[in-house]
Design a protein around this motif. Sequence first.
Motif, PDB file in Angstrom:
ATOM      1  N   CYS A   1       0.815  -1.220   0.000  1.00 34.81           N
ATOM      2  CA  CYS A   1       0.000   0.000   0.000  1.00 34.81           C
ATOM      3  C   CYS A   1       0.853   1.277   0.000  1.00 34.81           C
ATOM      4  O   CYS A   1       0.308   2.384  -0.012  1.00 34.81           O
TER       5      CYS A   1
ATOM      6  N   ARG B   1      -3.821  -9.298   1.074  1.00 31.80           N
ATOM      7  CA  ARG B   1      -5.103  -8.712   0.677  1.00 31.80           C
ATOM      8  C   ARG B   1      -6.100  -8.767   1.835  1.00 31.80           C
ATOM      9  O   ARG B   1      -6.821  -7.799   2.107  1.00 31.80           O
TER      10      ARG B   1
ATOM     11  N   ASP C   1      -8.048   2.737  -1.186  1.00 33.54           N
ATOM     12  CA  ASP C   1      -7.608   2.726  -2.590  1.00 33.54           C
ATOM     13  C   ASP C   1      -7.003   1.376  -2.962  1.00 33.54           C
ATOM     14  O   ASP C   1      -7.208   0.875  -4.076  1.00 33.54           O
ATOM     15  N   ALA C   2      -6.245   0.782  -2.042  1.00 30.88           N
ATOM     16  CA  ALA C   2      -5.664  -0.540  -2.311  1.00 30.88           C
ATOM     17  C   ALA C   2      -6.764  -1.581  -2.480  1.00 30.88           C
ATOM     18  O   ALA C   2      -6.689  -2.443  -3.365  1.00 30.88           O
TER      19      ALA C   2
ATOM     20  N   ASP D   1      -9.738  -0.985  -3.570  1.00 29.46           N
ATOM     21  CA  ASP D   1     -10.366  -0.700  -4.862  1.00 29.46           C
ATOM     22  C   ASP D   1      -9.570  -1.345  -5.994  1.00 29.46           C
ATOM     23  O   ASP D   1     -10.141  -1.950  -6.908  1.00 29.46           O
ATOM     24  N   ARG D   2      -8.233  -1.244  -5.920  1.00 29.74           N
ATOM     25  CA  ARG D   2      -7.393  -1.869  -6.957  1.00 29.74           C
ATOM     26  C   ARG D   2      -7.503  -3.386  -6.907  1.00 29.74           C
ATOM     27  O   ARG D   2      -7.518  -4.050  -7.942  1.00 29.74           O
TER      28      ARG D   2
ATOM     29  N   PHE E   1     -10.168  -5.335  -8.927  1.00 27.87           N
ATOM     30  CA  PHE E   1     -10.042  -5.484 -10.374  1.00 27.87           C
ATOM     31  C   PHE E   1      -8.934  -6.443 -10.791  1.00 27.87           C
ATOM     32  O   PHE E   1      -8.691  -6.665 -11.962  1.00 27.87           O
ATOM     33  N   ALA E   2      -8.243  -7.021  -9.812  1.00 29.31           N
ATOM     34  CA  ALA E   2      -7.158  -7.965 -10.113  1.00 29.31           C
ATOM     35  C   ALA E   2      -7.307  -9.174  -9.194  1.00 29.31           C
ATOM     36  O   ALA E   2      -7.262  -9.028  -7.972  1.00 29.31           O
TER      37      ALA E   2
END
Length: 317
Positions: free
Chosen positions: A236, A274, A304-305, A307-308, A311-312
Amino acid sequence: MTHALLSDLTTRATAKAHSAASACPCGATATLADRPDATVVRHAGTVAKAHAPDTTRTDLIPRLTAAAQLPGILLPPLSPTPADLHGRLVTFWPYGTPVDPEDPDAAPWEDAATLLARLHRTPITAVAPPSPSADTSLPPMRGPAKAALAVTRLRTTAARHPATSPVLHAWSTLPAWARAETPMPDTATLCHGDLHLGQLVRHPAPDGPWLLIDVDDLGVGVPAWDLARPAAWYACGLLPPDEWTRFLTAYRTAGGPAVPAVGDPWPALDVPARALTVQTAARSIAKVVAADRPLDEVEVALVDACDRMGFAPPESA
């Protein structure tokens, strides 16, 4: 915490300190922590801890036994048997000097990593010999369960906060074991369960060797979980790369089994990192809502982490 419990816990800590063979250099008793999940008081060289209300003897006693049998890794309790006080289990410990939060340059990353590696390499039979009695069996490490509790609290207290959605989405992408919905894939490795720098003390105080404290989450499970908090903060951008490198290198040098000895550690670390990111973000948002304040810079970075992450997909399930 009720006043009666805090008062009686203080009395117990004082009595335990005075029962020691050496004379007690009496002074004021200090409250080190007072939270719903733990209250900790200190009198001279003795610390008394009232554990969370839902702590059971079946889980706590084998964790205390493990700490007593690994004195060079875990701070050993003063007694292997918890006491009862106002419906709470209470344990007694020698006082150790904690990490100084005002001196981040002195953070003992290498010592923490080496202790973890030694813990992870310890055979389960060394601390919990096979027995037909459930009272001697180490329970699962509580890391995933604590992450799930943080997410549950987020859903019940901050469902409408705009930062909640990406955190819950990131949580949904994790494998079931990391969400405490199925057993962990590793049931043979001894883990701390809640590693951070606040879980180390020097004992004997003030400058003895570093030891791990807090056995509430100790148990068998995925050892990479114990590396996940510093890994998550590094990912992060909240932990400097050199500090992460010091930690990871020391763990590998000490033969820690959670990651490969060489090469990319992230296939092993990705899912636990995660999960810890989600857990920390969930707790942060719940606190923000309770305090009726905006997210601070660190909390924004965590969200923000998440949120990323949505998508992965994780590198490993």
